[in-house]
Design an enzyme around this catalytic site. Structure first.
Site, mmCIF file in Angstrom:
data_model
loop_
_atom_site.group_PDB
_atom_site.id
_atom_site.type_symbol
_atom_site.label_atom_id
_atom_site.label_comp_id
_atom_site.label_asym_id
_atom_site.label_seq_id
_atom_site.Cartn_x
_atom_site.Cartn_y
_atom_site.Cartn_z
ATOM 1 N N ASP A 117 23.843 -11.571 3.687
ATOM 2 C CA ASP A 117 23.955 -12.510 2.366
ATOM 3 C C ASP A 117 25.499 -12.547 1.833
ATOM 4 O O ASP A 117 26.127 -13.650 1.855
ATOM 5 C CB ASP A 117 23.171 -11.786 1.292
ATOM 6 C CG ASP A 117 23.330 -12.824 -0.005
ATOM 7 O OD1 ASP A 117 23.203 -13.884 0.041
ATOM 8 O OD2 ASP A 117 23.716 -12.110 -1.108
ATOM 9 N N LEU A 174 0.985 -1.236 -0.030
ATOM 10 C CA LEU A 174 -0.077 -0.033 -0.075
ATOM 11 C C LEU A 174 0.828 1.164 0.034
ATOM 12 O O LEU A 174 0.360 2.317 0.069
ATOM 13 C CB LEU A 174 -0.907 -0.002 1.269
ATOM 14 C CG LEU A 174 -1.992 -1.164 1.342
ATOM 15 C CD1 LEU A 174 -2.743 -0.912 2.343
ATOM 16 C CD2 LEU A 174 -2.775 -1.257 0.033
ATOM 17 N N CYS A 175 2.177 1.333 -0.075
ATOM 18 C CA CYS A 175 2.983 2.390 -0.302
ATOM 19 C C CYS A 175 2.626 2.877 -1.706
ATOM 20 O O CYS A 175 2.711 2.278 -2.781
ATOM 21 C CB CYS A 175 4.515 1.981 -0.065
ATOM 22 S SG CYS A 175 4.853 1.621 1.463
ATOM 23 N N HIS A 176 2.928 4.459 -1.886
ATOM 24 C CA HIS A 176 2.987 5.014 -2.906
ATOM 25 C C HIS A 176 4.149 5.092 -3.816
ATOM 26 O O HIS A 176 5.179 5.169 -2.880
ATOM 27 C CB HIS A 176 2.580 6.525 -2.683
ATOM 28 C CG HIS A 176 1.106 6.686 -2.305
ATOM 29 N ND1 HIS A 176 0.887 6.504 -0.732
ATOM 30 C CD2 HIS A 176 -0.132 7.025 -2.800
ATOM 31 C CE1 HIS A 176 -0.532 7.041 -0.729
ATOM 32 N NE2 HIS A 176 -1.035 7.040 -1.911
ATOM 33 N N MET A 230 8.915 4.332 5.120
ATOM 34 C CA MET A 230 9.077 3.325 4.752
ATOM 35 C C MET A 230 10.187 3.065 3.847
ATOM 36 O O MET A 230 10.718 1.906 3.813
ATOM 37 C CB MET A 230 7.656 2.553 3.808
ATOM 38 C CG MET A 230 6.501 2.607 4.966
ATOM 39 S SD MET A 230 6.748 1.692 6.274
ATOM 40 C CE MET A 230 7.073 0.116 5.814
ATOM 41 N N GLU A 231 10.449 4.252 3.054
ATOM 42 C CA GLU A 231 11.560 3.894 2.018
ATOM 43 C C GLU A 231 12.953 3.967 2.962
ATOM 44 O O GLU A 231 13.908 3.126 2.562
ATOM 45 C CB GLU A 231 11.647 5.276 1.014
ATOM 46 C CG GLU A 231 10.595 5.145 0.028
ATOM 47 C CD GLU A 231 9.117 5.280 0.586
ATOM 48 O OE1 GLU A 231 8.158 4.999 -0.252
ATOM 49 O OE2 GLU A 231 8.608 5.517 1.446
#
Length: 163
Positions: A128, A75-77, A113-114
């Site tokens: 990793d 739901l992030c733009h 969020m970014e």
């Protein structure tokens, strides 16, 4: 109590409509950490890892992740980021790497969020690249440290930075 903005009147998930929001300068700073054993930390800090320059690869991965956040979090733009920066602080006494991710733009919605995604993916990339030397590494905590812009203005975490 605040309402969840990603739920409509019927309780269904939906993308928030930000059309009417003002365009403001917005930024966010997030952090994460990865802890590892002494051998893996020595390889990383001495640049002696077989896979190459771990932190350079993690920096690029974090930048790419910030740019792809809307593809990962439903739901992030999608945002036109104007700045993404990652910093790594080696902490020899803890055999850890402290990661900070900063994101900025002029837009209608925030970049928290970014920044969180950038910090998380940078930590995952370090994992990793170093897992052959230490599969027991631990990531976290990952959290938002501060944000600016929008109607909420400036917000800063009251909790001390993680050790």
């Amino acid at each position: 109590m605040s309402q969840l903005t990603h739920l409509n009147q019927r309780g269904e998930a939906n993308m928030v409509d930000v059309t009417e929001k003002d365009i403001t300068d917005r930024s966010a700073l997030a952090e994460s950490r990865i802890c590892m054993g002494a051998e893996a930390f020595a390889l990383l800090s001495q640049g002696a890892h077989k896979k190459g320059d771990v932190l350079s690869v993690a920096r690029i991965a974090g930048i790419q992740a910030a740019k792809k956040t809307a593809d990962l979090i439903p739901l992030c733009h999608p945002l036109a980021l104007t700045k993404v920066a990652l910093e790594f602080e080696l902490q020899p006494d803890k055999h850890s790497v402290h990661i900070t991710a900063f994101c900025r733009l002029a837009g209608r919605t925030g970049v928290e969020m970014e920044a969180l995604t950038a910090a998380s993916v940078a930590a995952l990339t370090i994992y990793d690249m170093c897992k052959a030397a230490d599969p027991t590494m631990e990531i976290g905590p990952t959290r938002l440290l501060q944000k600016t812009g929008g109607k909420g203005g400036h917000w800063r975490s009251d909790a001390p930075a993680s050790a």
